[in-house]
Design a protein around this motif. Structure first.
Motif, mmCIF file in Angstrom:
data_model
loop_
_atom_site.group_PDB
_atom_site.id
_atom_site.type_symbol
_atom_site.label_atom_id
_atom_site.label_comp_id
_atom_site.label_asym_id
_atom_site.label_seq_id
_atom_site.Cartn_x
_atom_site.Cartn_y
_atom_site.Cartn_z
ATOM 1 N N LEU A 131 -14.598 7.184 -0.913
ATOM 2 C CA LEU A 131 -13.421 7.313 -0.759
ATOM 3 C C LEU A 131 -12.818 6.966 -1.834
ATOM 4 O O LEU A 131 -12.945 5.853 -2.567
ATOM 5 N N ILE B 216 -0.905 2.742 9.577
ATOM 6 C CA ILE B 216 -1.864 3.616 9.069
ATOM 7 C C ILE B 216 -1.871 3.364 7.544
ATOM 8 O O ILE B 216 -3.133 3.610 7.015
ATOM 9 N N ASP B 217 -0.917 3.325 6.974
ATOM 10 C CA ASP B 217 -0.840 3.006 5.521
ATOM 11 C C ASP B 217 -1.817 1.966 5.160
ATOM 12 O O ASP B 217 -2.708 2.121 4.330
ATOM 13 N N GLN B 218 -1.759 0.770 5.790
ATOM 14 C CA GLN B 218 -2.708 -0.391 5.500
ATOM 15 C C GLN B 218 -3.948 -0.029 5.641
ATOM 16 O O GLN B 218 -5.011 -0.051 4.900
ATOM 17 N N VAL C 97 0.927 -1.228 0.008
ATOM 18 C CA VAL C 97 -0.033 -0.087 0.066
ATOM 19 C C VAL C 97 0.973 1.178 -0.027
ATOM 20 O O VAL C 97 1.948 1.287 0.504
ATOM 21 N N PRO C 98 0.374 2.238 -0.576
ATOM 22 C CA PRO C 98 1.134 3.683 -0.403
ATOM 23 C C PRO C 98 1.045 4.071 1.002
ATOM 24 O O PRO C 98 0.167 3.928 1.681
ATOM 25 N N LYS D 1 4.576 8.724 12.710
ATOM 26 C CA LYS D 1 4.555 9.039 11.282
ATOM 27 C C LYS D 1 5.126 10.665 11.177
ATOM 28 O O LYS D 1 5.580 11.008 10.192
ATOM 29 N N LEU E 275 3.337 1.521 9.069
ATOM 30 C CA LEU E 275 2.804 0.781 8.158
ATOM 31 C C LEU E 275 1.427 0.412 8.503
ATOM 32 O O LEU E 275 0.562 0.188 7.656
ATOM 33 N N GLY F 276 -0.058 6.515 3.805
ATOM 34 C CA GLY F 276 -1.409 7.059 4.198
ATOM 35 C C GLY F 276 -1.818 8.504 3.677
ATOM 36 O O GLY F 276 -2.974 8.557 3.660
ATOM 37 N N ASN F 277 -0.753 9.374 3.594
ATOM 38 C CA ASN F 277 -1.117 10.600 3.105
ATOM 39 C C ASN F 277 -0.815 10.838 1.513
ATOM 40 O O ASN F 277 -0.620 12.119 0.969
ATOM 41 N N PRO G 158 -11.889 5.554 7.077
ATOM 42 C CA PRO G 158 -12.328 6.854 7.002
ATOM 43 C C PRO G 158 -11.728 7.644 8.466
ATOM 44 O O PRO G 158 -12.314 8.281 9.139
ATOM 45 N N PHE G 159 -10.439 7.635 8.524
ATOM 46 C CA PHE G 159 -9.703 8.638 9.605
ATOM 47 C C PHE G 159 -10.130 9.854 9.401
ATOM 48 O O PHE G 159 -10.425 10.471 8.047
ATOM 49 N N GLN H 213 -9.850 5.134 -2.340
ATOM 50 C CA GLN H 213 -9.742 3.807 -2.238
ATOM 51 C C GLN H 213 -10.560 2.932 -2.481
ATOM 52 O O GLN H 213 -10.332 1.718 -3.101
ATOM 53 N N LEU I 107 -4.041 13.393 6.686
ATOM 54 C CA LEU I 107 -4.578 12.835 8.051
ATOM 55 C C LEU I 107 -4.402 13.806 9.282
ATOM 56 O O LEU I 107 -3.395 14.420 9.310
ATOM 57 N N VAL J 202 -5.404 2.977 5.861
ATOM 58 C CA VAL J 202 -6.163 3.875 4.945
ATOM 59 C C VAL J 202 -6.376 3.457 3.564
ATOM 60 O O VAL J 202 -7.603 3.642 2.892
ATOM 61 N N ALA J 203 -5.313 2.526 3.261
ATOM 62 C CA ALA J 203 -5.711 1.755 1.947
ATOM 63 C C ALA J 203 -6.821 0.755 1.796
ATOM 64 O O ALA J 203 -7.703 0.412 0.978
ATOM 65 N N GLN J 204 -7.309 0.276 3.069
ATOM 66 C CA GLN J 204 -8.591 -0.563 3.204
ATOM 67 C C GLN J 204 -9.917 0.315 3.403
ATOM 68 O O GLN J 204 -11.002 -0.160 3.284
ATOM 69 N N GLY J 205 -9.662 1.601 3.289
ATOM 70 C CA GLY J 205 -10.623 2.359 3.415
ATOM 71 C C GLY J 205 -11.377 2.806 4.795
ATOM 72 O O GLY J 205 -12.472 3.100 4.940
#
Lengths: 231, 247, 648
Positions: free
Chosen positions: B188, C126-128, B137-138, C86, C124, B140-141, C135-136, B190, C144, C130-133
């Motif tokens: 979103l 947080i990235d994971q 995954v990329p 982060k 990692l 978070g920001n 909604p932070f 994503q 974020l 966020v990619a899962q959707g």
């Protein structure tokens, strides 16, 4: 693609929405036309009646309309049957109307049935004495009126108080049905969000109210006219 | 406070159920509804009777485990709370309270007030996810998301999967549940990637499992303990129809 | 026979340990992964993320949960947030700082290497998610947002309103659903693990009860992962979910897994006070409230009395008559001191007689200053749902009057002992998340439980389990028709039979409530040698009473909640004693473990690093037999152990 209109719940709803939308448009047109009957001596109204006589375009329109009603009607029964099945065999002992939920939204089938019954009555009162007569090639209906003299037919029908009452009940059912139906059709095609939902509900109230008033006023005015021929 | 409870008792999925009446006495008004049932059950155990089975777990209104149709309302008479957040002060002293399980063909009764909501899991398994692998995954920001979109996504994501929507709906429709998931991900970037596939497969599964057709009564939204709006159903409709029209 | 504990901590620089370790451990080829079965018990953040990740890798995974859906696990109730290093706020955060805060927050009773790894993979996560959707919360620029949490001076907590745990769990649950959809994971809901099956010294599977039908089932696998959370419900009243229990972990302990630091219990400072004797659950108010809320009690005893009599409202008490005791005692961290410190400070004030409600067991959490500073709308946006919840429960409007709060049992730092690979003392048996003991030492910082659960499940276990399974690629499918399974099943059935046949006079809840009182009074926020010895005697007596006089109605072959509760209570009754024994052994105060005999002049926890810088690992020796203690020395190579200081 064709099949999702029958085998998917959202597809079936789309059919209800589109057919319903079509019927609403027709009602708006019909209502506008009726109001014309209030103007002058009814000759303006009769011009429209003549225009919509047994012409090919009027017939096609009628056929499409009938199909729309039929589809809306048949789908309503199928959906209701499926929904009852989905509800399960045992019913709640206590039920309430939830806050913010319109009674009409939960009784669309009942209202729809009243509307259909009213429609049948209406067809015997008007369509069978106008377009049907023309189609049969006759020049006068059993009341002795010309099939193109809609104004006279209106005058005749609404001079009877029980017809006025029946029609008002019918219009009220229609009003309630549309109160829910009009915004619901937008919701079903996905044209709604939190901003637009209240607006759509407001529009629905306006449209259904307008249709009710438009139809009702004709019935009432002609009844009053029949009471005092001078006015 | 004292109450008379009319509670649905049913031994298992195959047995016939019936209402039974119980009295509970001397209940403090600060007692929660489920604590009141705990008290009843403790009494029943002492009498050697089998306690009333009901689902519950976190008792903070978030796990979605508790259910119950209380006096005609899913999750009781209060708005926007789950059954575990109902307190006895909301009832009249001496009242008779009717407690029923969720009633929906897709939620068969397991015992007493406990139903099987596995159908909701199945719907989510059909597509309620974003297909990303762990670790691929990329940052978070990397993708900025407008605050309003994240908030709207969160509104829908607040769904606890309790089943109140389908249980309340006179059509037994699970649309609000399905819509909440579809809509949350649709808002979103994503989730957009497989938006069409998700809407189609989740709706297909919902239909397959025997839920009813949505007729936009809005009862689901009124009884949803998280106040999820039917505007999300509109978005689901949009997503689904757009996807179908592309087929 | 004491344990030979090998923590398998890799050599080398702190920052390189995890990389070096990953490079050194074995991997299993895709073709072989298909042949290997893994059981994951529990579907919270740890279990769900692990099962999803293992399924993705190609293993055959079976997951078990006691609720009707994996999504109900109690991780869902975590409110405030999840930490990650982060440094998005540019406040000089770093992996090292997160590591250091966590180690210090845990009062230097955690493993350096584990904690550093946790901090390292936090980003990692947080990235994971966020990619899962997930909604932070976001800032206006779309990036974020963060907030602050206790025990830290930086803003590193990511959040989704007051429902972060829910959103993270739904992310992990979605990943799990993806794998169920793909066929690599099979889900068993409403199933409870009742025993672990060991053969040739290795974990081979579990015995589970189908909670709907009562069927006793055997499930075999090449490895078993325990992700069943903590055992705070030993106190009966806690913030844990009603069904949260320590039984799966306890069965592992009974079958030979070491249980480490059982006495390390976190008492959360901001819970809604107990209201009566019929209560069955305590409600937590998020730690995030301490970002803007100020904690106080009156300075004057007459005000306290007036409050109790109801002749004065809290808002009537003048500013100068309020004792903001956390700000007074800990100027540098103020209201954001770690949980153990905040809890003890509340207890200290209440013990001194300043408790603000009729029971004398409550302090105020006040938003007056924040509302004046930021406006009601901002506060509503930040904490609206929590304020609503508070009002719902207490019938008091927190926008007008301060909240009343009091500490309550929340989390257990202790748990099954695991090595750096998260493997227990039983080969093939793993423990992750709250169920293990490894990362939080004697006190967990807020927003770190979510971090640990997901770190273990997404980023640690999927690698480390391969090191063990690489040795199993030749092993056939695990047969469940073996004497070990026969025996385990027989024992489970006999236990159920026994419980149903006692037909005594006391309900499960009655006895559990009594156990809770013994625990809270004697093994709670402050413990003494006397109280602990008393607890051990009382618990043993209560256990005897339980097995003689409990009344469990219903049958074994049906949906029987009383039976479920009785089985869990049977384990709590042993676990409670183990906790007391561990607390008795640990003659120091550290983190959540406060021995009144060991405190500084200012009443702070006083550690004895010379004697107790170890993890106490207990080995089961039979019922009513004292367990045996093995010590794992906690060697600090990179940090200096200091007296924790949140004053300046």
């Amino acid at each position: 693609m064709g099949c999702f209109l029958t085998n998917s719940s959202l597809g079936r709803k789309l059919v209800m929405s589109i057919s319903g939308c079509f019927l609403v448009l027709f009602l708006l047109f019909h209502m506008a036309m009726n109001v014309v009957a209030l103007i002058g001596d009814g000759s303006a109204y009769n011009v429209i009646c003549g225009f919509l006589g047994a012409n090919w375009y009027a017939l096609v329109g009628t056929a499409v309309l009938a199909l729309g009603v039929l589809v809306h009607f048949v789908y309503a029964f199928i959906l209701t049957w499926q929904n009852r099945k989905a509800r399960g065999n045992v019913r709640y002992a206590v039920t309430v109307t939830e806050k913010g939920v319109d009674w009409s939204s939960k009784n669309m089938l009942l209202l729809g049935v009243i509307v259909i019954l009213g429609l049948l009555l209406h067809l015997t009162h008007f369509w069978s004495k106008m377009m049907l007569v023309e189609l049969m090639g006759q020049h006068a209906n059993n009341l002795g009126l010309a099939p193109t003299d809609g104004a006279a037919l209106i005058q005749y029908t609404f001079s009877q108080w029980y017809n006025v009452v029946l029609y008002l009940v019918w219009f009220a059912a229609l009003w309630l049905h549309l109160n829910h139906g009009v915004w619901s059709m937008f919701q079903t095609v996905g044209w709604a969000n939190d901003t637009w939902l209240p607006r759509l509900k407001c529009i629905a109230k306006l449209v259904s109210g307008l249709i009710f008033l438009g139809f009702a006023v004709v019935a009432v005015v002609f009844y009053i006219k029949s009471l005092c021929p001078c006015c | 406070m004292n109450f008379t409870l009319k509670i649905w008792r049913q031994r298992d999925a195959h047995s016939k159920g019936e209402f039974k009446e119980y009295k509970v006495t001397d209940i403090s008004s600060d007692t929660s509804f489920l604590e009141m049932l705990d008290i009843l059950n403790n009494d029943l155990v002492h009498k050697g009777e089998e306690p009333v089975a009901f689902d519950h777990d976190c008792r903070e209104g978030i796990c979605g485990m508790c259910s119950l149709h209380i006096d005609g309302h899913a999750h009781g008479p209060s708005q926007a709370v789950t059954t575990c957040q109902i307190y006895m002060r909301q009832f009249k002293d001496g009242a008779t309270i009717t407690v029923e399980p969720w009633r929906s063909a897709a939620f068969p009764v397991i015992r007493d007030l406990v139903v099987n909501r596995g159908a909701y899991d199945e719907i989510l398994q059909a597509g309620g996810f974003v297909s990303v692998r762990t670790n691929s995954v990329p940052d978070g920001n990397a993708i900025p998301i407008p605050q309003a979109d994240a908030e709207e996504s969160m509104d829908a994501a607040a769904c606890v999967g309790c089943g109140a929507c389908a249980a309340t709906c006179k059509n037994g429709s699970a649309m609000l549940f399905v819509a909440a998931r579809v809509s949350s991900l649709a808002k979103l970037p994503q989730g957009r990637v497989e938006g069409a596939r998700r809407a189609k497969s989740m709706v297909a599964k919902m239909d397959e499992l025997g839920f009813g057709n949505c007729t936009n009564t809005g009862a689901c939204q009124a009884e949803c303990p998280k106040g999820i709006s039917i505007a999300h159903i509109a978005r689901l409709n949009r997503e689904f129809l757009a996807a179908k029209l592309e087929d | 026979m004491a344990f030979k504990l090998d923590s398998k901590i890799p050599a080398g620089e702190l920052a390189q340990k995890w990389s070096n370790h990953k490079a050194a451990i074995k991997v299993v080829s895709p073709a072989n992964k298909r042949k290997l079965d893994i059981i994951v018990v529990g579907t919270g953040l740890g279990g769900a993320s692990a099962a999803a990740s293992l399924g993705e890798l190609g293993y055959n995974v079976k997951i078990f949960c006691i609720q009707d859906s994996p999504r109900r696990a109690h991780s869902i109730a975590a409110q405030g947030g999840i930490n990650a290093a982060k440094n998005y706020q540019n406040d000089n955060d770093s992996v090292y700082r997160l590591f250091y805060d966590t180690i210090k927050g845990g009062d230097y009773r955690a493993r350096e290497a584990n904690v550093y790894r946790l901090a390292e993979v936090s980003n990692l996560i947080i990235d994971q998610c966020v990619a899962q959707g997930v909604p932070f919360a976001r800032e206006y620029g779309g990036l974020l947002a963060n907030r602050s949490f206790g025990g830290a001076q930086v803003s590193r907590t990511f959040y989704a309103r007051g429902q972060t745990g829910q959103q993270l769990l739904l992310g992990a649950y979605a990943a799990l659903n993806k794998e169920i959809h793909n066929g690599s994971v099979k889900s068993y809901t409403r199933h409870e693990m009742l025993d672990i099956v060991i053969e040739d010294g290795e974990a081979r599977g579990i015995i589970a009860r189908n909670l709907v039908t009562g069927d006793i089932e055997r499930h075999g696998a090449h490895a078993v992962v325990i992700a069943t959370g903590g055992y705070g419900n030993v106190f009966f009243l806690s913030t844990n979910a009603m069904a949260s229990n320590g039984s799966a972990a306890f069965q592992c302990y009974r079958k030979g897994a070491g249980f480490a630091n059982p006495c390390f219990t976190q008492i959360h400072p901001t819970c809604i006070p107990v209201h009566g004797t019929q209560q069955s659950k305590l409600t937590l108010m998020s730690e995030s409230l301490r970002n803007d809320g100020r904690i106080w009690v009156p300075k004057k005893m007459e005000d306290v009395e007036a409050l109790r009599k109801g002749t004065k409202m809290p808002s009537d008490i003048a500013e100068e008559d309020r004792d903001y005791y956390l700000e007074r005692r800990y100027p540098a961290f103020g209201n954001l001191v770690p949980r153990d410190v905040a809890s003890r400070a509340a207890k200290e004030r209440c013990d001194a007689g300043y408790g603000v409600n009729e029971t004398g067991l409550a302090v105020f959490l006040d938003f007056k200053t924040a509302i004046e500073r930021l406006g009601k709308e901002v506060i509503e946006k930040r904490y609206g749902n929590l304020f609503d919840m508070y009002k719902e429960i207490t019938d008091v409007n927190p926008y007008e009057q301060p909240m009343q709060i009091f500490p309550a049992v929340h989390y257990t730092m202790g748990g099954i002992w695991v090595d750096y690979n998260l493997m227990t003392t039983i080969p093939g048996l793993y423990a992750i998340g709250e169920a293990n003991f490894s990362d939080h030492g004697a006190n967990r910082l807020g927003a770190s439980a979510l971090m640990q659960g997901l770190a273990d499940g997404y980023f640690v276990l999927p690698y480390t389990i391969g090191d063990y399974l690489a040795k199993k690629i030749q092993a056939p499918k695990v047969s469940t028709a073996t004497p070990a399974f026969d025996e385990a099943e027989k024992a489970v059935k006999a236990k159920i039979e026994k419980l149903l046949s006692i037909n005594g006079s006391r309900s499960v809840d009655d006895i559990h409530r009594q156990l809770g009182l013994i625990m809270w009074d004697n093994v709670g926020m402050a413990r003494t040698k006397e109280s602990l010895e008393k607890a051990i005697v009382e618990i043993a007596a209560l256990r005897k009473e339980f097995w003689k006089d409990v009344k469990v109605v219903g049958t074994a072959d049906s949906f029987n909640v009383e039976l479920e509760k009785a089985l869990r209570l049977a384990d709590f009754l042993e676990l409670g004693e183990l906790m007391a024994r561990d607390a008795l052994n640990r003659e120091e105060s550290c983190g959540g473990h406060f021995r009144s005999e060991h405190q500084t002049e200012e009443g702070e926890a006083l550690r004895h690093d010379d004697k107790f810088a170890y993890a106490a690992v207990w080995e089961y020796k039979g019922e009513d037999v004292e367990p045996e203690l093995t010590k794992e020395d906690l060697v600090y190579e990179f940090t200096h152990r200091a007296q924790r200081n949140y004053k300046d």
